[in-house]
Write a protein that holds these residues in place. Structure first.
Motif, short mmCIF file in Angstrom:
data_model
loop_
_atom_site.label_atom_id
_atom_site.label_comp_id
_atom_site.label_asym_id
_atom_site.label_seq_id
_atom_site.Cartn_x
_atom_site.Cartn_y
_atom_site.Cartn_z
N GLU A 198 -2.71 6.48 1.89
CA GLU A 198 -2.86 5.95 0.53
C GLU A 198 -3.92 4.85 0.42
O GLU A 198 -3.63 3.73 -0.03
N LYS B 148 -6.83 -2.30 -14.27
CA LYS B 148 -5.53 -2.80 -13.82
C LYS B 148 -5.70 -3.86 -12.74
O LYS B 148 -5.01 -4.90 -12.74
N GLY C 4 4.10 0.46 -7.13
CA GLY C 4 5.38 1.15 -7.08
C GLY C 4 6.30 0.60 -6.03
O GLY C 4 7.13 1.32 -5.46
N ALA D 136 7.15 9.94 -2.55
CA ALA D 136 7.78 9.22 -3.66
C ALA D 136 6.83 8.21 -4.31
O ALA D 136 7.27 7.37 -5.09
N SER D 137 5.54 8.30 -4.01
CA SER D 137 4.57 7.34 -4.53
C SER D 137 4.20 7.65 -5.97
O SER D 137 4.14 8.81 -6.38
N ASN D 138 3.90 6.59 -6.73
CA ASN D 138 3.43 6.80 -8.09
C ASN D 138 1.94 7.13 -8.10
O ASN D 138 1.26 7.07 -7.07
N GLN D 139 1.41 7.46 -9.27
CA GLN D 139 0.03 7.91 -9.36
C GLN D 139 -0.95 6.79 -9.01
O GLN D 139 -1.99 7.05 -8.40
N ASP D 140 -0.64 5.56 -9.36
CA ASP D 140 -1.54 4.46 -9.02
C ASP D 140 -1.73 4.34 -7.51
O ASP D 140 -2.84 4.08 -7.03
N ASP E 216 7.49 5.89 -0.34
CA ASP E 216 6.44 5.47 -1.26
C ASP E 216 5.32 4.80 -0.49
O ASP E 216 5.08 5.12 0.68
N HIS E 217 4.64 3.86 -1.14
CA HIS E 217 3.48 3.20 -0.54
C HIS E 217 3.86 2.45 0.75
O HIS E 217 3.00 2.25 1.61
#
Length: 277
Positions: free
Chosen positions: A126, A142, A167, A227-231, A253-254
């Motif tokens: 990531e 952002k 996230g 499970a990571s978000n798009q950002d 996730d991240h």
């Protein structure tokens, strides 16, 4: 069998790097991202220390790796040169397997492009390479908003925005966590000011050199948390597409390397095994 860490420091131009070594085998260098340090990899390193000599370290300016001079905006080239020096110090003349996450993945990509002789295989988890997005303007806005919040409203408000974008829960945790983990959280909290002020924009605005990565012919895998978000995941997917690679799925996730260290370690080892381990 537990593998106790050997700890020491390595003097490099402009800083002194704290590092931890565990296990035996070919060198595996792990590069932490953003405000984090070697402590976030403790469980993952222990999972892999029966197959690798695992080197983890605090990036310059973070935690136990003090700068010689006053903080300035971070330079990904300088971070990558630090990583190359660690590999030279501990790799017995051989290239290393390299795992980097978040800003550490950006550093790993720079290391591979500029010092390909030091890298046997890279897994970049990531990387926040927002400039590779089809339209990077939203992501850049952002990041700049977080920096504006920091300057206007202070550190804690900026940290909340950053953690939401990534996230992640805010650094910290229940008081009944093991002391080792609480100490890591405390160090990360103390690093946030330096990261927001001097690391967020330079690490995010680093553009991996696609042509040099291809020319290096070093095996690369781009990891994405399931499970990571798009950002968090979008820039890595964009990089994988540019390199003609299918993203490699990791649990969580991240920060999945911490919460799912056992499963994460097996996927990481399998990626290295496909490339000469």
């Amino acid at each position: 069998m537990p593998h106790p860490a050997e700890t020491s420091t390595l003097k490099v131009p402009g800083a002194r790097l704290y590092y931890e070594l565990r296990g035996r085998g070919p060198l595996l260098l792990m590069i932490a991202g953003g405000p984090t340090d070697a402590g976030v990899f403790t469980d993952l390193a222990r999972q892999l220390a029966d197959r690798y000599k695992v080197a983890t370290y605090d990036p310059r300016g973070n935690s136990r790796s003090p700068l010689d001079d006053a903080p300035a905006d971070q330079d990904v080239d300088v971070h990558a040169d630090d990583a190359a020096r660690l590999i030279a110090a501990f790799g017995d003349g051989d290239p290393a397997f390299v795992f980097g996450t978040s800003g550490g993945a950006q550093i790993g990509l720079n290391l591979t492009a500029r010092h390909p002789q030091r890298v046997h295989c890279l897994v970049a988890h990531e990387p926040p390479c927002v400039l590779l997005l089809d339209d990077p303007s939203v992501a850049i806005a952002k990041d700049r908003a977080i920096l504006d919040t920091y300057r206007r409203d202070g550190l804690q408000a900026a940290v909340r925005e950053f953690m939401a974008m990534a996230g992640l829960d805010e650094a910290g945790g229940p008081a009944d966590l093991p002391p080792e983990i609480l100490e890591t959280f405390a160090r990360i909290d103390a690093n946030m000011d330096y990261f927001i002020a001097h690391g967020l924009m330079p690490l995010s605005l680093y553009r991996p050199d696609i042509d040099r990565l291809r020319d290096a012919q070093t095996p690369i895998a781009i990891g994405i948390g399931d499970a990571s978000n798009q950002d968090a995941a979008g820039p890595g997917r964009a990089l994988a597409a540019r390199l003609g690679l299918a993203p490699l799925a990791f649990p969580g996730d991240h920060g999945g390397y911490g919460m799912h260290a056992d499963a994460f370690a097996e996927i990481l080892h399998a990626a290295f095994s496909r490339n000469g381990r």
